[in-house]
Design an enzyme around this catalytic site. Sequence first.
Site, PDB file in Angstrom:
ATOM      1  N   SER A   1     -16.218  -4.802  -6.869  1.00  0.00           N
ATOM      2  CA  SER A   1     -17.071  -5.096  -5.729  1.00  0.00           C
ATOM      3  C   SER A   1     -18.270  -5.937  -6.169  1.00  0.00           C
ATOM      4  O   SER A   1     -18.102  -7.038  -6.688  1.00  0.00           O
ATOM      5  CB  SER A   1     -17.493  -3.784  -5.056  1.00  0.00           C
ATOM      6  OG  SER A   1     -18.026  -4.013  -3.777  1.00  0.00           O
TER       7      SER A   1
ATOM      8  N   HIS B   1     -11.027   0.421  -0.475  1.00  0.00           N
ATOM      9  CA  HIS B   1     -11.865  -0.348  -1.397  1.00  0.00           C
ATOM     10  C   HIS B   1     -12.033   0.326  -2.757  1.00  0.00           C
ATOM     11  O   HIS B   1     -12.260  -0.355  -3.752  1.00  0.00           O
ATOM     12  CB  HIS B   1     -13.250  -0.550  -0.768  1.00  0.00           C
ATOM     13  CG  HIS B   1     -14.151  -1.473  -1.526  1.00  0.00           C
ATOM     14  ND1 HIS B   1     -13.829  -2.793  -1.794  1.00  0.00           N
ATOM     15  CD2 HIS B   1     -15.373  -1.267  -2.092  1.00  0.00           C
ATOM     16  CE1 HIS B   1     -14.820  -3.361  -2.477  1.00  0.00           C
ATOM     17  NE2 HIS B   1     -15.753  -2.467  -2.673  1.00  0.00           N
TER      18      HIS B   1
ATOM     19  N   ASP C   1      -8.142  -3.077   2.011  1.00  0.00           N
ATOM     20  CA  ASP C   1      -9.556  -2.970   1.639  1.00  0.00           C
ATOM     21  C   ASP C   1     -10.407  -3.159   2.893  1.00  0.00           C
ATOM     22  O   ASP C   1     -10.368  -4.205   3.536  1.00  0.00           O
ATOM     23  CB  ASP C   1      -9.907  -4.030   0.590  1.00  0.00           C
ATOM     24  CG  ASP C   1     -11.271  -3.824  -0.047  1.00  0.00           C
ATOM     25  OD1 ASP C   1     -12.222  -3.486   0.689  1.00  0.00           O
ATOM     26  OD2 ASP C   1     -11.396  -4.004  -1.269  1.00  0.00           O
TER      27      ASP C   1
END
Length: 308
Positions: free
Chosen positions: A158, A286, A248
């Site tokens: 991320s 995610h 995601d």
Amino acid sequence: MALLSLCILSASVLFILHLFFDSIDLSQPSDIGLNHTLNIYLEPEEGVRVGVWHTVPEHRWKEAQGKDLDWYEKALGDGSPIFIYLHGNRGNRSAPHRIGIANVLSAVGYHVLALDYRGFGDSTGEPTEAGLCTDVLYLYHWVKARSGNSLVCVWGHSLGSGVATTTAVKLLEQGNQFDGIILEGAFLNARMETNKLTEHPFTWFYWKFPYIQYFLFNPLKNKDLNLPTDENLQKIRTPLMILHAEDDHLVPFASGQEIYRTAKKAQNSDERVKLVQFDASLGYLHNGLYKDPGLPDIIREFVQSLMT
């Protein structure tokens, strides 16, 4: 009324999680079952102290019991590949999905150094783009000074994907480079003006800018970031693997596809740039890729390719 209730419930859950993770003594990873992990504090700059968890390869866990910093530092030179793990924009190195990745890498036989950037976890200082990269650069050089000829790779998740590629470019400018890069749930760039997100008490709940969701207790709030992964990939020639879940919910899978296309074009190679997608039916979203039973083999194959 239903929407208001949902917002209140969501905020309450995040508040409880915030209190729980803040209650963990990050200096004692053994308290949460990490018995082959040592906490380390490093000082990348005067007045800044960052916390790092060093997890040794799983096959050395018995040997690691009760060992001190000197033993862990020497262990970095045992020839096993080393991963510097850079997490996303919330919480600290004790989050379950971050421990999950560290455990997978350790089980495969690698060292893991999980960093809390300045301002995160128990690390001091104010988080800025330059500061985050300085922390990673310092950790890289600290590792290299102790690791001999071992591979030193970086794993960015991320927000950490942007930190990883930005640091990789800075290393190139110094005449160094990571031996391999893995990007998980990566976004194209982190351009944002978070001072605009203070108008509503639940701004973390809404999408205001591409690929970034804002949460309460966000230490990067009111900080401008760039971290241009898309631009960085034009300069990077390091072997790269992109991991992305089709479902995601924070960083769309299309972002991973675009990163793959950009890196593949820049490196002009099908061998040095890989995209591994995880089917939406698996429900990894995610943060859940560490759960995939095939992940150890995916990682092992990538690392072995770095040795040829």
